[in-house]
Design a protein around this motif. Structure first.
Motif, PDB file in Angstrom:
ATOM      1  N   PRO A 210       1.133  -1.158   0.124  1.00 36.30           N
ATOM      2  CA  PRO A 210       0.035   0.276   0.319  1.00 36.30           C
ATOM      3  C   PRO A 210       0.765   1.272   0.018  1.00 36.30           C
ATOM      4  CG  PRO A 210       0.406  -0.587   2.287  1.00 36.30           C
ATOM      5  CD  PRO A 210       0.828  -1.651   1.581  1.00 36.30           C
ATOM      6  N   GLU A 211       0.650   2.497  -0.761  1.00 37.28           N
ATOM      7  CA  GLU A 211       1.148   4.212  -0.177  1.00 37.28           C
ATOM      8  C   GLU A 211       0.866   3.464   1.203  1.00 37.28           C
ATOM      9  OE1 GLU A 211      -0.120   5.881  -4.177  1.00 37.28           O
ATOM     10  OE2 GLU A 211      -1.671   5.679  -3.595  1.00 37.28           O
ATOM     11  N   ALA A 212       2.102   4.935   1.925  1.00 43.82           N
ATOM     12  CA  ALA A 212       2.422   4.725   3.215  1.00 43.82           C
ATOM     13  C   ALA A 212       2.356   6.521   2.874  1.00 43.82           C
ATOM     14  CB  ALA A 212       4.070   4.831   3.482  1.00 43.82           C
ATOM     15  N   ILE A 213       1.222   7.048   4.271  1.00 46.73           N
ATOM     16  CA  ILE A 213       1.252   8.590   4.196  1.00 46.73           C
ATOM     17  C   ILE A 213       2.775   8.812   4.978  1.00 46.73           C
ATOM     18  CG2 ILE A 213       0.222  10.786   5.781  1.00 46.73           C
ATOM     19  CD1 ILE A 213      -1.153   9.832   3.107  1.00 46.73           C
ATOM     20  N   ARG A 214       3.714   9.800   4.232  1.00 45.06           N
ATOM     21  CA  ARG A 214       4.822  10.476   5.715  1.00 45.06           C
ATOM     22  C   ARG A 214       3.837  11.740   6.357  1.00 45.06           C
ATOM     23  NH1 ARG A 214       8.598  14.700   5.901  1.00 45.06           N
ATOM     24  NH2 ARG A 214      10.460  14.033   5.704  1.00 45.06           N
TER      25      ARG A 214
END
Length: 446
Positions: free
Chosen positions: A30-34
């Protein structure tokens, strides 16, 4: 990317054949929020990529084994408006054609299609335990099917970890993979050589910062076509080199100190992993040279054991034999070699293993021991052609009452990437200079 469709299709077919029945479902990462609405740079899941060559997020590959085997990709829809903001998307039709899938659908159809295909299957292969939201989704499919039992629908009664099958596949590199790893190794080697030249140049200052050297690595990685560092680079000067996973990279370089750099790049998913240690001022002191050449000799002994029919631990044992004798000769350890090995006193100066598998992950997939062996105490698996591993002995001497002050804060590691061949091995990272003479020569080129 020049997509090798044949390579990825062959991997999917091989996995389907090893399954014999049932279906496998493997999602990408999954994409990950920074922070807030900013994302970390996206990196696909290695298992998913190994089967697909597909780099977009929000994707799943499904493989059906049995009488009608097929491979199915689920991916994001083609969406021109989102592409204006976020970049190109293949969409299902183009992805199916480009990547050689039998079928491809919108990711929005995943639940509906999976339930149809999963019904009455004897076995499900998946990777539970890495992502809780994915685990919940898989269990939701299973529970939906179980609730239909009175209608004659059954859920798989056997769930297996697909990674176990894929780990063995990934352990043996194809010519396509080996070529990419050679390229990745050459890029990383050029970055290490650049760092030595940069530190040894006319504009070097005693108070130069570790992060300035790290910047030279990033420059070389991207300049030569790598997509990213393969891991967080270690640029450790002086005492920092005695911390194995140091990565603050914010200290000053002091005249007379050694600089340990552990850095590699990623090219089309494949990692390189190199460590070199060299003097900030371009010249080893006598004590630094003695310790460095001890580690270099230990590495040479280890590399000599990277060959077919050596067991996994043979390189480590060879390196340890050389290091322990050196520690005794330098009076860092006391007693006979056997006594020091048995007591473990050497661990004050060498506390890690001598290598790991290398590939799509820096610490790549694959077992180190033979699970079928009767001897569980010494069941290291044998090395075979087309395996790739690192060889990285080291010596880390922290200040201590039992250590002569001349040795304090000397931290040295020398690491190369090695391919097992039919006749022995190939050092993929051989272009990164590492002898005392070559290091001092390249740093003297001002």
């Amino acid at each position: 990317m020049n997509i090798n469709v044949t390579e990825f299709k062959a991997r999917r077919q091989k996995l389907i054949a090893s399954m014999s029945e049932g279906i496998a479902i493997i999602p990408t990462a999954p994409e990950a929020i920074r922070n807030r609405d900013s994302h970390y740079p996206y990196r696909f899941d290695s298992y998913f990529y190994y089967l697909t060559g597909f780099k977009e997020p929000e994707s799943v590959v499904l493989l059906v084994a049995g009488d009608n085997p097929k491979s199915i990709l689920f991916c994001r829809d083609k969406d021109i408006e989102r592409e204006i903001w976020d970049g190109f998307r293949f969409g299902a039709d183009a992805a199916r054609e480009t990547f050689g899938f039998d079928e491809a659908y919108s990711i929005n159809e995943l639940d509906t299609i999976v339930l149809k295909l999963l019904a009455n299957q004897p076995k499900l292969y998946c990777s539970l335990g890495e992502n809780t939201s994915w685990d919940a989704r898989v269990m939701g499919w299973m529970n939906t099917l179980r609730a239909q039992a009175r209608s004659g629908v059954s859920a798989p009664d056997n769930i297996s970890d697909v990674r176990k099958l894929m780990d063995e596949m990934r352990l043996f590199k194809s010519p396509f993979e080996i070529d990419l790893m050679r390229q990745s190794a050459n890029i990383a080697a050029s970055a290490h050589n650049r760092a030595m030249q940069y530190v040894g140049s006319n504009f070097t200052r005693p108070n130069m910062m570790e992060y300035e050297i790290e910047a030279e690595f990033l420059h070389e990685f991207y300049r030569k076509g790598a997509q990213a560092p393969a891991y967080t680079s270690i640029v450790a000067s002086g005492a920092n080199a005695c911390t194995l996973h140091y990565n603050a990279n914010n200290a000053k370089l002091n005249n007379g100190d050694l600089l340990l750099i552990d850095a590699g790049c990623e090219l089309e998913g494949y990692a390189s992993d190199i460590t070199r240690t060299f003097p900030v001022n371009g010249k080893f002191t006598p004590v630094q040279k003695d310790v460095y050449e001890l580690v270099l000799a230990a590495q040479a002994a280890a590399i000599s054991q990277v060959k077919p029919q050596s067991h996994w631990n043979a390189p480590h044992e060879a390196a340890l034999d050389v290091l322990v004798q050196g520690f005794i000769d330098m009076k860092l350890c006391k007693g006979s070699k056997d006594a020091v090995l048995e007591s473990g006193d050497y661990r004050q100066f060498y506390m890690h293993r001598t290598g790991h598998w290398l590939g799509l992950d820096v610490h790549d997939a694959g077992e180190y021991k033979e699970s079928k062996s009767k001897d569980k105490l010494d069941n290291w698996r044998m090395l075979e052609p087309n395996m790739t591993l690192t060889v990285e002995p080291g010596c880390y001497i922290r200040p201590a009452d039992n250590v002569p002050e001349a040795f304090w804060n000397i931290g040295i590691r020398i690491e190369d990437d090695v391919l097992v061949t039919h006749n022995g091995c190939e050092v993929l990272t051989k272009n990164a200079v590492k002898t005392v003479a070559d290091i001092e020569a390249i740093m003297a080129n001002r």
